[in-house]
Write a protein that holds these residues in place. Structure first.
Motif, PDB file in Angstrom:
ATOM      1  N   VAL A   1      55.411 -25.740 -32.908  1.00  0.00           N
ATOM      2  CA  VAL A   1      55.133 -26.630 -34.041  1.00  0.00           C
ATOM      3  C   VAL A   1      55.853 -27.964 -33.855  1.00  0.00           C
ATOM      4  N   ALA A   2      57.127 -27.894 -33.473  1.00  0.00           N
ATOM      5  CA  ALA A   2      57.894 -29.123 -33.260  1.00  0.00           C
ATOM      6  C   ALA A   2      57.261 -29.978 -32.168  1.00  0.00           C
TER       7      ALA A   2
ATOM      8  N   THR B   1      68.129 -27.346 -47.320  1.00  0.00           N
ATOM      9  CA  THR B   1      67.251 -26.993 -46.210  1.00  0.00           C
ATOM     10  C   THR B   1      68.099 -26.775 -44.960  1.00  0.00           C
TER      11      THR B   1
ATOM     12  N   GLU C   1      63.277 -32.428 -37.304  1.00  0.00           N
ATOM     13  CA  GLU C   1      63.415 -31.427 -38.358  1.00  0.00           C
ATOM     14  C   GLU C   1      63.944 -30.126 -37.767  1.00  0.00           C
ATOM     15  N   THR C   2      64.811 -29.453 -38.502  1.00  0.00           N
ATOM     16  CA  THR C   2      65.440 -28.213 -38.044  1.00  0.00           C
ATOM     17  C   THR C   2      64.662 -27.013 -38.545  1.00  0.00           C
TER      18      THR C   2
ATOM     19  N   ARG D   1      68.050 -28.269 -42.125  1.00  0.00           N
ATOM     20  CA  ARG D   1      68.500 -29.508 -41.485  1.00  0.00           C
ATOM     21  C   ARG D   1      69.754 -30.067 -42.150  1.00  0.00           C
TER      22      ARG D   1
ATOM     23  N   ASP E   1      62.663 -24.683 -49.047  1.00  0.00           N
ATOM     24  CA  ASP E   1      62.817 -23.524 -48.176  1.00  0.00           C
ATOM     25  C   ASP E   1      63.512 -22.412 -48.962  1.00  0.00           C
TER      26      ASP E   1
ATOM     27  N   LEU F   1      61.965 -25.499 -37.140  1.00  0.00           N
ATOM     28  CA  LEU F   1      60.559 -25.383 -36.774  1.00  0.00           C
ATOM     29  C   LEU F   1      60.411 -24.540 -35.508  1.00  0.00           C
ATOM     30  N   ALA F   2      59.313 -23.805 -35.423  1.00  0.00           N
ATOM     31  CA  ALA F   2      58.995 -23.107 -34.180  1.00  0.00           C
ATOM     32  C   ALA F   2      58.802 -24.144 -33.079  1.00  0.00           C
TER      33      ALA F   2
ATOM     34  N   ARG G   1      52.107 -31.267 -42.217  1.00  0.00           N
ATOM     35  CA  ARG G   1      51.092 -30.317 -41.748  1.00  0.00           C
ATOM     36  C   ARG G   1      50.172 -29.967 -42.908  1.00  0.00           C
TER      37      ARG G   1
ATOM     38  N   LEU H   1      54.061 -31.665 -33.555  1.00  0.00           N
ATOM     39  CA  LEU H   1      54.373 -32.788 -34.441  1.00  0.00           C
ATOM     40  C   LEU H   1      54.904 -33.978 -33.655  1.00  0.00           C
TER      41      LEU H   1
END
Length: 394
Positions: free
Chosen positions: A144-145, A213, A137-138, A215, A244, A140-141, A81, A148
């Protein structure tokens, strides 16, 4: 993908010979031999090592041995992003390439900006290298997910070739994005054989190699170790701490709450000799990931004869694999079962026969691992087919 790799090992330390990829012979026209490789700007950052970055660097190093001159285009930005400046820079870099150029794009850069990449798919010969499907990916809103995921779908449907780093990832991309199977190719990460790990007492020193992170799920590792605090383990978590910071802070609080600070350490990123030393001292590699496309830390451990305890997700079972005699060199536990990891730790500590079997299987798997030459050979083959195909016009 997790882990980073280090340099070559002297022949005397490598152990049994492995399968090697044949070198490409024949003459390829110079106009088609160059591949422009578009990479995230932090690919060489020692503070943020990752399996994807290590894979990209090895391709840059090894593709010339298979008839490909690599021109690197590292584009700074918060991929997938990026801000306006990074988008503009990627647009400029692609726009300056001659028509028909062969371009390999890291999926982290390509898949979040379909408005930049898709229009170039008819002018350039594009292949996208997917290290991790963006929607996996873990943390994410949901919006957003979803964005993507949609962007990735648009990019991967537009380009003529997709390269994934495991058979699991090929199946996932084909099914999830509706891709034509013949356009999705696998090039599994290689592994450099290293000297067998000496470990400690053969049981108690645990090593986790993964960026810290959500994930990678290190909080689940902390909870499992807390549930097994009566066992004589120590654990070092090696991996970047900058992706993070809020998650890192939460993890440190959790470690303090359980009173594990003297036994469980977040060591930060390590590469080269520093990472080699961590593997050499390990008795067991532990991973509690929620999602992995492959898991390079697994094969890096197995390349040193270190068994694995990991969650049964994504491509991790593929990375763990089997020794030539069919034995599995690790323990895979259900990701959705919070108690399973602690139970598996007790199994490891309490059963000497299990440890002997897993260590023997790890050494057998070590001898059968493919090297990075096989990876580069497969990617070079995809790029050659891309060069040979008529360029798309619509």
């Amino acid at each position: 993908m997790t882990g980073t790799t280090t340099g070559r090992t002297p022949a005397a330390a490598r152990g049994p010979a492995r399968r090697t990829a044949p070198r490409r012979t024949g003459i390829v026209p110079m106009s088609l031999r160059t591949v422009h490789f578009v990479l995230p700007g932090g690919v060489d950052d020692p503070a943020a090592p990752s399996g994807g970055n290590a894979y990209d660097r090895r391709l840059c190093r090894d593709l010339p041995g298979f008839g490909r001159q690599v021109v690197r285009h590292a584009v700074a930005g918060r991929w997938p992003r990026p801000g306006p400046a990074a988008r503009a820079e990627l647009t400029r870099r692609l726009g300056e390439l001659p028509d028909g150029s062969v371009v390999l794009l890291d999926g982290l850069v390509a898949c979040g900006v379909p408005e930049t990449v898709v229009p170039e798919a008819t002018r350039l010969r594009l292949a996208v290298l997917v290290h991790l499907p963006l929607g996996d990916e873990t943390g994410l809103a949901p919006s957003v997910a979803a964005g993507l995921d949609a962007g990735e779908r648009a990019v991967l449907r537009a380009v003529p070739a997709v390269i994934a780093t495991s058979e699991w990832a090929v199946r996932r991309l084909v099914a999830h994005h509706g891709l034509a199977p013949e356009r999705v190719h696998v090039a599994v990460p290689g592994a450099d054989l290293a000297p067998l790990a000496t470990g400690t007492d053969g049981v108690s020193h645990l090593l986790c190699v993964a960026a810290v992170t959500p994930r990678k799920g290190q909080h689940r590792l902390v909870e499992a170790l807390a549930a097994a605090r009566d066992l004589p383990w120590t654990c070092v978590c090696v991996g970047g701490l900058g992706q993070d910071p809020a998650y890192v802070a939460r993890l440190r609080t959790l470690i303090e709450r359980y009173g594990l600070a003297d036994r469980l350490r977040l060591a930060g990123p390590r590469t080269g000799a520093g990472l080699d030393a961590r593997y050499a001292a390990a008795d067991l590699l532990v991973l509690t990931s929620y999602a992995e496309t492959y898991g390079m830390a697994v094969t890096e451990a197995l390349a040193r004869g270190v068994p694995v305890l990991a969650t049964d997700v994504g491509g991790l079972p593929e990375a763990v694999g089997r020794a030539p005699d069919g034995e599995v060199p690790g323990i895979l536990v259900p990701s959705a079962d919070p108690a399973a990891f602690a139970a598996a730790l007790r199994h490891w500590f309490g059963e000497p026969a299990v440890r002997r079997r897993l260590k023997a299987a790890a050494r057998g798997r070590r001898a059968a691992l493919d090297g990075w030459a096989t990876t580069a050979h497969r990617v070079a083959g995809v790029l050659q087919r891309l060069s040979d195909e008529p360029r798309r016009t619509a």
